[in-house]
Design a protein around this motif. Structure first.
Motif, PDB file in Angstrom:
ATOM      1  N   ASP A  61       5.400 -11.521 -17.043  1.00 24.69           N
ATOM      2  CA  ASP A  61       4.253 -11.050 -17.322  1.00 24.69           C
ATOM      3  C   ASP A  61       3.199 -11.234 -15.856  1.00 24.69           C
ATOM      4  O   ASP A  61       3.519 -11.866 -15.440  1.00 24.69           O
ATOM      5  N   GLU A  62       2.753  -9.917 -15.695  1.00 18.40           N
ATOM      6  CA  GLU A  62       2.157 -10.306 -14.316  1.00 18.40           C
ATOM      7  C   GLU A  62       3.711 -10.531 -13.042  1.00 18.40           C
ATOM      8  O   GLU A  62       3.239 -11.804 -12.441  1.00 18.40           O
ATOM      9  N   ILE A  63       3.945  -9.510 -13.420  1.00 15.42           N
ATOM     10  CA  ILE A  63       5.514 -10.256 -12.296  1.00 15.42           C
ATOM     11  C   ILE A  63       4.937 -10.897 -10.276  1.00 15.42           C
ATOM     12  O   ILE A  63       5.193 -11.184  -9.825  1.00 15.42           O
ATOM     13  N   GLY A  64       4.145  -9.519 -10.280  1.00 17.17           N
ATOM     14  CA  GLY A  64       3.342  -9.307  -9.158  1.00 17.17           C
ATOM     15  C   GLY A  64       2.522 -10.648  -8.134  1.00 17.17           C
ATOM     16  O   GLY A  64       2.476 -10.709  -7.142  1.00 17.17           O
ATOM     17  N   ASN A  65       2.912 -12.060  -9.078  1.00 15.36           N
ATOM     18  CA  ASN A  65       1.892 -12.746  -8.781  1.00 15.36           C
ATOM     19  C   ASN A  65       3.302 -14.173  -8.245  1.00 15.36           C
ATOM     20  O   ASN A  65       2.492 -15.152  -8.226  1.00 15.36           O
ATOM     21  N   LEU A  66       4.151 -13.479  -8.614  1.00 15.69           N
ATOM     22  CA  LEU A  66       5.055 -15.003  -8.038  1.00 15.69           C
ATOM     23  C   LEU A  66       5.223 -14.609  -6.576  1.00 15.69           C
ATOM     24  O   LEU A  66       4.855 -13.837  -5.948  1.00 15.69           O
ATOM     25  N   SER A  67       5.174 -15.442  -6.161  1.00 13.94           N
ATOM     26  CA  SER A  67       5.063 -16.379  -4.723  1.00 13.94           C
ATOM     27  C   SER A  67       6.497 -15.948  -4.210  1.00 13.94           C
ATOM     28  O   SER A  67       7.517 -15.820  -5.171  1.00 13.94           O
TER      29      SER A  67
ATOM     30  N   CYS B 240       3.286 -15.328 -15.505  1.00 16.28           N
ATOM     31  CA  CYS B 240       3.128 -15.344 -14.125  1.00 16.28           C
ATOM     32  C   CYS B 240       1.786 -15.885 -13.613  1.00 16.28           C
ATOM     33  O   CYS B 240       1.523 -16.755 -12.591  1.00 16.28           O
ATOM     34  N   GLY B 241       1.307 -14.260 -14.431  1.00 14.18           N
ATOM     35  CA  GLY B 241      -0.390 -15.474 -13.620  1.00 14.18           C
ATOM     36  C   GLY B 241      -1.376 -16.026 -13.955  1.00 14.18           C
ATOM     37  O   GLY B 241      -1.842 -17.479 -13.353  1.00 14.18           O
ATOM     38  N   ALA B 242      -0.750 -17.491 -15.352  1.00 18.17           N
ATOM     39  CA  ALA B 242      -0.944 -18.397 -14.736  1.00 18.17           C
ATOM     40  C   ALA B 242       0.146 -19.647 -14.003  1.00 18.17           C
ATOM     41  O   ALA B 242      -0.632 -20.701 -15.076  1.00 18.17           O
ATOM     42  N   LEU B 243       0.720 -19.272 -14.170  1.00 16.12           N
ATOM     43  CA  LEU B 243       2.134 -20.735 -13.786  1.00 16.12           C
ATOM     44  C   LEU B 243       1.553 -20.669 -12.175  1.00 16.12           C
ATOM     45  O   LEU B 243       1.117 -19.680 -11.340  1.00 16.12           O
ATOM     46  N   GLY B 244       1.461 -21.985 -11.394  1.00  9.83           N
ATOM     47  CA  GLY B 244       0.787 -22.303 -10.060  1.00  9.83           C
ATOM     48  C   GLY B 244       2.116 -21.888  -9.301  1.00  9.83           C
ATOM     49  O   GLY B 244       3.167 -22.178 -10.140  1.00  9.83           O
ATOM     50  N   LYS B 245       1.855 -21.798  -8.339  1.00 10.52           N
ATOM     51  CA  LYS B 245       2.638 -21.986  -7.623  1.00 10.52           C
ATOM     52  C   LYS B 245       3.710 -22.774  -7.083  1.00 10.52           C
ATOM     53  O   LYS B 245       5.575 -23.435  -7.502  1.00 10.52           O
ATOM     54  N   GLU B 246       3.594 -24.210  -8.090  1.00 16.60           N
ATOM     55  CA  GLU B 246       4.149 -25.309  -7.891  1.00 16.60           C
ATOM     56  C   GLU B 246       5.028 -25.654  -9.111  1.00 16.60           C
ATOM     57  O   GLU B 246       5.670 -26.280  -8.986  1.00 16.60           O
ATOM     58  N   LEU B 247       4.531 -24.969 -10.019  1.00 19.08           N
ATOM     59  CA  LEU B 247       5.078 -24.936 -11.286  1.00 19.08           C
ATOM     60  C   LEU B 247       6.293 -23.987 -12.068  1.00 19.08           C
ATOM     61  O   LEU B 247       6.609 -23.509 -12.956  1.00 19.08           O
ATOM     62  N   ALA B 248       5.639 -22.815 -10.704  1.00 21.63           N
ATOM     63  CA  ALA B 248       6.388 -21.407 -11.085  1.00 21.63           C
ATOM     64  C   ALA B 248       7.867 -21.256 -11.750  1.00 21.63           C
ATOM     65  O   ALA B 248       8.693 -21.440 -12.107  1.00 21.63           O
ATOM     66  N   GLY B 249       8.794 -21.877 -10.510  1.00 17.14           N
ATOM     67  CA  GLY B 249       9.647 -22.190  -9.813  1.00 17.14           C
ATOM     68  C   GLY B 249      10.364 -24.062 -11.436  1.00 17.14           C
ATOM     69  O   GLY B 249      11.401 -23.179 -12.389  1.00 17.14           O
ATOM     70  N   SER B 250       9.448 -24.337 -11.801  1.00 18.24           N
ATOM     71  CA  SER B 250       9.932 -25.239 -13.157  1.00 18.24           C
ATOM     72  C   SER B 250      10.156 -24.781 -13.907  1.00 18.24           C
ATOM     73  O   SER B 250      11.514 -24.291 -14.717  1.00 18.24           O
ATOM     74  N   GLU B 251       9.027 -23.964 -14.003  1.00 19.55           N
ATOM     75  CA  GLU B 251       9.174 -22.916 -15.405  1.00 19.55           C
ATOM     76  C   GLU B 251       9.824 -22.596 -15.680  1.00 19.55           C
ATOM     77  O   GLU B 251      10.918 -21.893 -16.837  1.00 19.55           O
TER      78      GLU B 251
END
Length: 491
Positions: A260-266, A218-229
């Motif tokens: 991983d690094e779930i705390g980085n989710l928006s 999750c730390g490697a996903l930008g806010k705009e990409l996380a939802g799609s991923e």
């Protein structure tokens, strides 16, 4: 012909790498600034980018993030000096394939490039062949991270190496206990301690072992990409959505998803995750149709999620749903009896990769490895061993082929621990021993700089856990937060 972009502010390194790689059959280009590299990447795609960690305009971690947003499938290798190794480990965690330390050795850089391109080709092949209905293979999607340092097969055929320390034995017991259930698991620990390794071990000992295991950083996903991923999207739902895409939860259906690094989710994506936890349904971005999923969720973090809940950064309802069982992984430096077990394992792996036949370690080299702090834990140990295998001409690895930071840790990178207005010189008669002189400024500024450096060092050693850092510094959390604000430290 595969294309490689070299980004380094040292023109000599650019020229040398271009000439060397051109002779190896690659098409190359080079720039000396991060911004110039990004401009070039907007015009054309490269299979691989070799990027210096310290650039005059952008640091390596930010470059990595921008490259992955523009071209998620591009492999990235970081070039770093010894003093940057800990940050280089962070880049690997955020999606870089690997890092190489200066000075550069042709055999090492060529091997790393070939391995990165091979891994990229495998990932592309898996992404093309994988479907949400695929229930036999481990699924990997763009944005996932690899864990070769933690899941490589041992020579005796065993998939995982645990060690023999008390902490390792307790870890095995917990895995055996929790694996057969469907309980959600939180795995905590510093970067590189093997959190994905443990998640994979739980999956393989579970009833879902023949179904997909999908790992997402999750730390490697930008806010705009996380939802799609995570949840997928439908064609036309946003700019760049050229076709329908299944998300990671669909790929993991029937199996296990590791966040991983779930705390980085928006916050928005935390709400969507809560819906999955509550209703076991997902909805692709831009769609009105619910898709049922049966997924076991394992998460990992190197921060204190309870503290994040108290600060309002992480939803409390999600925390209680994923915290059915918690496992903490001790750093490698606290498991000294395991260091040589892992080192011997990585030696065998490196022998196979580099087609060498190194027999073992000299006693002095063993002592140096056991005494080192291991900021990057298993990942750092694997890279050190692989490099040592490459540089060893005889049958046994000697101490002199180990990085200087391991050979002489007390003299390594003093720049990291002294105030900015203290100059560091070296006495030619005493090689390696620094001499400190004040270059200006008053006593107060020296004291403040020293305190700031001390806080940063403790934060790094505690995995940026503010509660633990406050305990080590013998201050309360409120005082620590005030000092972070005063010294402009953003975490």
């Amino acid at each position: 012909m595969e294309k490689i972009l070299i980004i380094d502010d040292n023109n000599d390194i650019c020229l040398l790498l271009e000439r060397f790689l051109s002779k190896q059959g690659y098409k190359t280009a080079s720039v000396q600034r991060g911004d110039d590299g990004l401009v070039l990447l907007r015009k054309e795609a490269f299979e691989l980018v070799i990027c210096d960690f310290k650039l005059p305009d952008i640091d390596g971690l930010e470059m990595l993030r921008r490259i992955k947003v523009m071209h998620p499938t591009t492999a990235v290798i970081i070039i770093t000096g010894y003093s940057d190794v800990r940050m280089a480990v962070q880049t690997v965690k955020h999606g870089a394939y690997d890092y190489v330390t200066k000075p550069l050795y042709p055999d090492e850089i060529l091997y790393t490039i070939k391995a990165a391109l091979e891994r990229r080709a495998q990932s592309l092949s898996q992404a093309k062949s994988a479907t949400p209905a695929n229930g036999s293979a481990t699924a990997k999607v763009s944005g996932t991270k690899t864990a070769s340092a933690k899941t490589a097969l041992a020579p005796d055929g065993k998939r995982f190496i645990f060690g023999k320390s008390r902490a390792a034995e307790q870890l095995q017991k917990h895995i055996d206990l929790i694996a057969p259930t469907d309980m959600s698991v939180i795995i905590t620990g510093e970067t590189g301690t093997g959190k994905e390794f443990v998640a994979n071990a739980i999956h393989l000992k579970s009833k879902r072992a023949d179904k997909p295991f999908v790992a997402i950083d999750c730390g490697a996903l930008g806010k705009e990409l996380a939802g799609s991923e995570l949840f997928g999207h439908v064609k036309g739902s946003f700019t760049g959505a050229m076709s329908d895409k299944a998300g990671s939860f669909e790929y993991a259906n029937g199996g296990t998803i590791f966040l991983d690094e779930i705390g980085n989710l928006s916050y928005d994506n935390q709400i969507k995750l809560l819906r999955v936890l509550q209703e076991r349904k997902i909805r692709r971005i831009g769609s009105n149709q619910d898709i049922p999923v049966d997924v076991r969720i394992i998460v990992a973090t190197n921060e204190d999620l309870r503290e994040a809940v108290r600060q309002g950064k992480f939803r409390e309802d999600i925390y209680h749903r994923i915290a059915e069982f918690e496992m903490h992984l001790s750093p490698l430096r606290e498991r000294k009896s395991d260091i040589m077990i892992f080192a011997d394992h990585f030696l065998e792996v490196a022998n196979q990769q580099l087609e060498k036949d190194i027999l073992g370690f000299e006693e002095e080299a063993k002592e140096k490895l056991k005494d080192y702090y291991w900021h990057g834990n298993l990942r750092e140990l694997q890279n050190v061993v692989k490099r040592a295998v490459l540089l060893t001409p005889g049958d046994y690895i000697e101490a002199d082929v180990l990085p200087q930071e391991i050979i002489s840790p007390q003299y390594f990178s003093p720049e990291e621990t002294v105030p900015a207005n203290i100059q560091i010189n070296y006495d030619p008669a005493r090689p390696g021993i620094p001499v400190f002189t004040q270059s200006g400024g008053n006593l107060k500024s020296v004291s403040e700089n020293a305190e700031r450096a001390a806080i940063l060092k403790v934060l790094e050693k505690t995995g940026y856990n503010k509660t633990k850092a406050a305990e080590v510094l013998n201050i309360d959390r409120k005082t620590l937060y005030n000092k972070l604000k005063a010294y402009d430290i953003h975490l």
